[in-house]
Design a protein around this motif. Structure first.
Motif, mmCIF file in Angstrom:
data_model
loop_
_atom_site.group_PDB
_atom_site.id
_atom_site.type_symbol
_atom_site.label_atom_id
_atom_site.label_comp_id
_atom_site.label_asym_id
_atom_site.label_seq_id
_atom_site.Cartn_x
_atom_site.Cartn_y
_atom_site.Cartn_z
ATOM 1 N N ALA A 92 0.623 -1.400 0.272
ATOM 2 C CA ALA A 92 -0.170 0.058 -0.082
ATOM 3 C C ALA A 92 0.387 1.143 0.323
ATOM 4 O O ALA A 92 0.071 2.474 -0.587
ATOM 5 N N ASN A 93 1.816 0.904 1.163
ATOM 6 C CA ASN A 93 2.774 2.572 0.730
ATOM 7 C C ASN A 93 3.382 2.942 -1.043
ATOM 8 O O ASN A 93 3.660 4.080 -0.761
ATOM 9 N N TYR A 94 3.563 2.044 -1.410
ATOM 10 C CA TYR A 94 3.537 2.177 -3.003
ATOM 11 C C TYR A 94 2.260 1.863 -4.117
ATOM 12 O O TYR A 94 2.402 2.148 -5.662
ATOM 13 N N GLY A 95 1.183 1.958 -3.356
ATOM 14 C CA GLY A 95 -0.023 2.100 -4.055
ATOM 15 C C GLY A 95 -0.536 1.188 -5.005
ATOM 16 O O GLY A 95 -1.229 0.970 -5.661
ATOM 17 N N ARG A 97 -1.601 -3.491 -4.233
ATOM 18 C CA ARG A 97 -2.061 -4.280 -3.263
ATOM 19 C C ARG A 97 -2.021 -5.555 -3.629
ATOM 20 O O ARG A 97 -1.460 -6.082 -4.456
#
Length: 206
Positions: A92-95, A97
């Motif tokens: 999620a930190n990199y957008g 899933r």
């Protein structure tokens, strides 16, 4: 060996197979479980192990689906096992899933021998990118899977938690450059190389 490039970060997922016994191993199922499982079915394999070279989300995102479909036990080094349950948050930190991975059934250890069919994998603990990073050496095949430790004329990043550049370089020198020059290097991302090419041409090692 079959190589499937999976996920948005282009992870090399490897399917190692013994054509005689139809036993196989899946290494780093990072994403695209359907594609991986379709290849397993096409080859008619019984998957004996799922192995993670390290615990970063892009290498473990399809663990859950592949394990559920094959019933194979998951192996990873103990020092990276804590990362498995954090995969979705890390992605999620990199957008992105991915699914969290289930806990491993066992741990990789330095020098451990893992057998499938007529083949043997030797585990080499190569920390530095992560604390539990491991490389997988098949001596009879002149082949080593290096995860994110060693790439074509490059090395793994060490600016993430648990990383250490000094440790990474020591791992490469002690556990990988000691292999024969003709050994083919298959990294976690990108094209293959050889130990000889990396010994003489990798700017991080010269």
């Amino acid at each position: 060996m079959e190589t499937i490039v999976v996920g948005p970060l282009g992870v090399n997922c490897f399917i190692l197979a013994d054509a005689d016994s139809k036993e196989g191993v899946v290494v780093d199922p990072g994403e695209d479980a359907g594609v991986i499982l379709a290849k397993v079915k096409e080859l008619g394999l019984t998957i004996k192990y799922v192995i993670n070279t390290h615990g970063h989300f892009d290498h473990v995102g399809a663990n859950s689906a592949v394990i559920e479909a094959t019933g194979a036990p998951l192996l990873i080094h103990e020092m990276d096992a804590v990362l498995l349950g954090k995969a979705s948050r890390s992605a999620a930190n990199y957008g992105l899933r991915v699914q969290d991975s289930p806990a491993p059934a066992g741990f990789l250890t330095d020098g451990q021998k893992i057998e499938f069919g007529k083949y043997t994998i030797e585990v080499r603990h190569t920390p530095g990118h992560t604390q539990g990073g491991c490389s997988l050496y098949l001596a009879d095949q002149n082949l080593v899977i290096t995860g994110d430790t060693l790439f074509l004329y490059s090395v793994g990043r060490t600016d993430l938690p648990g990383g250490s550049h000094a440790t990474l370089i020591a791992s490469i020198r002690e556990k990988l450059l000691t292999l024969p020059d003709e050994t083919v290097v298959w990294p976690g991302h990108g094209p293959s190389s050889t130990i000889g090419a990396e010994r003489t041409g990798n700017p991080y090692l010269t």
